[in-house]
Design a protein around this motif. Structure first.
Motif, mmCIF file in Angstrom:
data_model
loop_
_atom_site.group_PDB
_atom_site.id
_atom_site.type_symbol
_atom_site.label_atom_id
_atom_site.label_comp_id
_atom_site.label_asym_id
_atom_site.label_seq_id
_atom_site.Cartn_x
_atom_site.Cartn_y
_atom_site.Cartn_z
ATOM 1 N N GLU A 1 1.041 -1.198 0.055
ATOM 2 C CA GLU A 1 -0.132 0.025 -0.016
ATOM 3 C C GLU A 1 0.864 1.151 0.032
ATOM 4 N N LEU A 2 0.669 2.049 -1.029
ATOM 5 C CA LEU A 2 1.756 3.236 -1.198
ATOM 6 C C LEU A 2 0.789 4.543 -0.688
ATOM 7 N N GLY A 3 -0.469 4.497 -0.595
ATOM 8 C CA GLY A 3 -1.572 5.491 -0.148
ATOM 9 C C GLY A 3 -1.902 5.920 -1.687
ATOM 10 N N ALA A 4 -1.193 6.608 -2.511
ATOM 11 C CA ALA A 4 -1.712 6.983 -3.885
ATOM 12 C C ALA A 4 -1.731 5.652 -4.754
ATOM 13 N N ALA A 5 -1.115 4.654 -4.481
ATOM 14 C CA ALA A 5 -1.344 3.561 -5.203
ATOM 15 C C ALA A 5 -0.853 2.434 -4.767
ATOM 16 N N ARG A 6 -1.673 1.003 -5.337
ATOM 17 C CA ARG A 6 -1.275 -0.221 -4.587
ATOM 18 C C ARG A 6 -0.461 -0.824 -5.490
ATOM 19 N N ILE A 7 0.676 -1.569 -5.076
ATOM 20 C CA ILE A 7 1.332 -2.278 -5.855
ATOM 21 C C ILE A 7 1.045 -3.708 -5.539
ATOM 22 N N VAL A 8 0.660 -4.585 -6.607
ATOM 23 C CA VAL A 8 0.285 -5.859 -6.602
ATOM 24 C C VAL A 8 1.017 -6.814 -7.194
ATOM 25 N N TYR A 9 1.599 -7.733 -6.177
ATOM 26 C CA TYR A 9 2.487 -8.814 -6.467
ATOM 27 C C TYR A 9 1.780 -10.166 -6.880
ATOM 28 N N GLY A 10 2.087 -10.713 -8.116
ATOM 29 C CA GLY A 10 1.410 -11.934 -8.464
ATOM 30 C C GLY A 10 1.983 -12.958 -9.014
ATOM 31 N N GLN A 11 1.472 -14.103 -9.419
ATOM 32 C CA GLN A 11 2.014 -15.090 -10.112
ATOM 33 C C GLN A 11 1.387 -15.298 -11.217
ATOM 34 N N VAL A 12 1.986 -15.663 -12.559
ATOM 35 C CA VAL A 12 1.181 -15.951 -13.732
ATOM 36 C C VAL A 12 2.247 -17.002 -14.535
ATOM 37 N N GLY A 13 1.716 -18.168 -14.703
ATOM 38 C CA GLY A 13 2.247 -19.372 -15.459
ATOM 39 C C GLY A 13 3.935 -19.405 -14.803
ATOM 40 N N GLY A 14 3.887 -19.485 -13.551
ATOM 41 C CA GLY A 14 5.170 -19.436 -13.119
ATOM 42 C C GLY A 14 5.985 -18.503 -12.877
ATOM 43 N N GLN A 15 5.713 -17.285 -13.409
ATOM 44 C CA GLN A 15 6.400 -16.119 -13.183
ATOM 45 C C GLN A 15 5.640 -15.121 -12.387
ATOM 46 N N SER A 16 6.661 -14.114 -11.911
ATOM 47 C CA SER A 16 6.183 -13.219 -10.794
ATOM 48 C C SER A 16 5.620 -11.937 -11.880
ATOM 49 N N LEU A 17 4.867 -11.334 -11.384
ATOM 50 C CA LEU A 17 4.379 -10.106 -11.944
ATOM 51 C C LEU A 17 4.066 -8.986 -11.055
ATOM 52 N N VAL A 18 4.429 -7.803 -11.313
ATOM 53 C CA VAL A 18 4.247 -6.473 -10.569
ATOM 54 C C VAL A 18 3.224 -5.623 -11.386
ATOM 55 N N VAL A 19 2.086 -5.417 -10.605
ATOM 56 C CA VAL A 19 1.218 -4.430 -11.181
ATOM 57 C C VAL A 19 0.954 -3.296 -10.241
ATOM 58 N N GLN A 20 0.542 -2.137 -10.875
ATOM 59 C CA GLN A 20 0.313 -0.850 -9.753
ATOM 60 C C GLN A 20 -0.955 -0.677 -10.299
ATOM 61 N N VAL A 21 -1.932 -0.483 -9.447
ATOM 62 C CA VAL A 21 -3.188 0.096 -9.426
ATOM 63 C C VAL A 21 -3.526 1.131 -8.655
ATOM 64 N N GLN A 22 -4.631 1.735 -9.035
ATOM 65 C CA GLN A 22 -4.766 2.922 -8.053
ATOM 66 C C GLN A 22 -5.353 2.587 -6.819
ATOM 67 N N ALA A 23 -5.294 3.603 -5.902
ATOM 68 C CA ALA A 23 -5.712 3.350 -4.427
ATOM 69 C C ALA A 23 -6.866 3.134 -4.588
#
Lengths: 282, 353
Positions: free
Chosen positions: B302-324
């Motif tokens: 949780e960054l306040g202005a945004a959220r950084i989501v750490y996830g897995q897809v097909g055995g790879q890690s993926l980072v996405v940033q979404v709005q708060a």
């Protein structure tokens, strides 16, 4: 460690005071002896309080000396000691700061060799190389001269190492900034290195002055002319009279006088001295 | 002011090159930032321009003059060092005037310049203090003052803000930018901080292992990284680089299949070619717009202005940033606009799009 216990405070003070008493008792006795007449210290009981002969003893020693022991007036010998101590202190500082500058800041062929050659002299104080050094000094015709008293003692590595350490703590960027500012090696040395090692020079001066003042064997060896006697070496000559008792009152007056200049230097430069040894901020 | 030209510049310390084949022309008045990870040769490059390092091969030109063998002081450039390198025993005024005095400038001229620089940098009140009586930010200003009183052809900055705390760094960053704009002096700035690089530069030069990876405006470098290295170095959080394989016109990653819109794939790639799919975390949309993955969320920052989501897809890690305020489910669909996708060759790392 900070501990607030009255007993510990008392104990540490007690230990310190004891130490001071042990160290200062001989000095006190010397001072007392120098104020009594000739026989007071050879008579069996040693007086613990100053006597009334002080003025006579000191003025005799400073002005006339004691001819029976072949000792010239102290004032002249103190001047010799002063010239020797100052010569050694200034000479050593000047030479070693320059050589440290060369070793730290210049890349020249055989730099490592030069460094180790200087290093090796650490293992060869005058006492070790006394015969060859005497021969060299004698061949150069420097017996009974101020040059002969000082020069052999100037060449040594300790001060060079001290300055080398000091220079190595000075960040490299400072040299680079000076280069960008158009300062050549000499300017950098004069405007930046020398001011930055000022306190270290003062500390070194105190150490070297005392080292020079207290030289004993070397002056004893190479001075045969009374005009070049130094006071520390002369004390030995005075105490060593052949067919009489040493005149302890005069000897002790000489001892006390010999102590004065180093004490003055230490007290006068105490603040810089401590700063030079502990200061780390550059 | 002058342009700086580097031609085939290389520096070797005996074995191998620390900097090699650097060709770069810095225009008059331009602010160029050299950025790269530590050990990439950026400081060496700057120090070569300054004249503090010798040049092994190639040429450096300041204006029209070849300066390879010219002493640093004669190159007419000024440098701001990382640890400021102020002369500790001199007052601020003496620090500023030292370089001018060495050049034999008249006392009156020195005074005018110092007054002017002190005004620009708000140092007037500190001129008679020693550096140790100044705060970090003030020392930084004095170091800059020492550069500007010289009125040189170019400023060189060697990570000048790295010794400051985060807040002061942001302030000083914009001050440096404004100052450079106002003086219009050609500047070369070295940093490993990509935010500093992005915000300051007219043009960025991204270095890796002694070579230039990419030269371009901050936006260009951000949107069209020339290599996977640049893609992962510029931008925070870093761009996702997912290893994929080309399968009959689509990308396969584990059991996931990504159909690319026509035109995105360059022609002539062999079937089964290994690629890296680059996706900026901040390009993610939490909706199904066609092009996307199902990800398993592992954790959320949780960054306040945004959220950084750490996830897995097909055995790879993926980072996405979404709005708060956006809801995060354990399993969710993230999509990306086709224009935000970048493809790189897996073997060389070179960009394909």
């Amino acid at each position: 460690m900070v501990e607030r216990r009255p007993f510990l405070t008392f104990l540490s003070h007690a230990v310190l005071i004891m130490g001071i008493l042990i160290v200062s008792l001989p000095v006190w006795l010397a001072l007392v002896a120098s104020t009594h007449g000739e026989t007071a210290f050879t008579g069996g009981t040693i007086p613990m309080l100053p006597g009334g002969e002080g003025w006579r003893n000191y003025s005799t020693m400073l002005g006339k000396g004691i001819s029976t022991s072949g000792a010239p007036p102290l004032a002249a010998m103190m001047l010799n000691s002063l010239i020797m101590a100052l010569g050694i202190a200034f000479g050593k500082i000047a030479i070693s700061i320059l050589s440290a500058f060369a070793i730290v800041y210049f890349r020249f062929p055989l730099r490592q060799l030069a460094f180790w050659t200087i290093f090796i002299t650490l293992m060869l104080p005058v006492e070790v190389r006394i015969l060859p050094t005497f021969k060299v000094v004698a061949d150069l015709g420097l017996l009974n001269s101020y040059a002969g008293l000082t020069i052999p003692l100037i060449a040594s590595a300790t001060a060079t190492f001290l300055f080398r350490q000091v220079f190595m703590t000075i960040p490299n960027e400072l040299m680079e900034a000076a280069r960008m500012d158009g300062a050549g090696p000499w300017r950098f040395f004069k405007d930046i290195l020398v001011p930055l090692s000022r306190t270290n020079m003062a500390a070194l001066f105190v150490i070297l002055f005392i080292y020079g003042w207290n030289q004993y064997i070397w002056p004893l060896l190479i001075t045969t002319d009374a005009r070049f006697y130094t006071i520390v070496a002369a004390i030995k000559r005075m105490a060593d009279v052949a067919d009489a008792l040493p005149q302890w009152n005069f000897v002790m007056a000489a001892v006390i006088l010999a102590m004065v200049p180093p004490v003055v230097v230490v007290i006068g430069m105490q603040r810089l001295f401590v700063k030079g040894l502990i200061e780390t901020e550059k | 002011m002058a342009a700086i030209t580097l031609k085939g510049l290389g520096k070797s310390y005996g074995s191998g090159y620390a900097v090699e084949g650097v060709d770069l022309t810095i225009a008059d008045g331009e602010f160029v930032v050299l950025v790269g990870p530590s050990g990439c040769g950026k400081s060496t490059l700057l120090r070569m321009i300054a004249g503090l390092e010798t040049v092994t091969k190639g040429d450096i030109l300041i204006g029209e003059r070849r300066v390879n063998d010219v002493e640093p002081a004669e190159r007419d450039i000024a440098m701001v060092f990382q640890n400021y390198a102020l002369y500790p025993h001199m007052s601020v005024r003496q620090n500023l005037s030292y370089g001018l005095k060495n050049r034999g400038m008249s006392k009156a001229e020195i005074d005018t310049r110092i007054t002017k620089a002190a005004e620009t940098l708000e140092l007037g009140a500190y001129l008679d203090r020693k550096p140790r009586a100044l705060s970090g930010g003030q020392r930084q200003r004095v170091a800059m003052g020492r550069a500007i009183v010289r009125e040189p052809q170019a400023f060189l900055f060697d990570e000048p803000l790295s010794n400051l705390d985060a807040k002061l760094r942001v302030t000083m960053r914009s001050e440096i930018r404004q100052l450079q704009r106002r003086l219009g002096t050609t500047s070369v700035y070295v940093t490993h901080d990509q935010v500093e690089a992005m915000t300051l530069a007219d043009r960025l030069v991204v270095l890796n292992a002694g070579r230039i990876e990419q030269i371009g405006s901050p936006l260009e470098v951000y949107t069209h990284p020339a290599s996977a290295f640049v893609a992962s170095f510029i931008g925070a959080p870093a761009m996702n680089l997912l290893p994929v394989r080309l399968m009959s016109g689509a990308l396969a990653m584990g059991d996931q299949r990504i159909d690319l819109p026509p035109g995105l794939l360059p022609p002539g790639l062999p079937e089964g070619a290994g690629l890296l799919l680059g996706i900026r975390p901040e390009a993610a949309v939490l909706a199904d717009t066609g092009l996307g993955f199902d990800i398993a969320v592992s954790h959320v920052e949780e960054l306040g202005a945004a959220r950084i989501v750490y996830g897995q897809v097909g055995g790879q890690s993926l980072v996405v940033q979404v709005q708060a305020g956006q809801d995060i489910a354990p399993q969710m669909r993230v999509s990306f606009p086709a224009a935000a996708l970048r493809l790189f060759r897996a073997d060389t790392g070179k960009a394909l799009t």
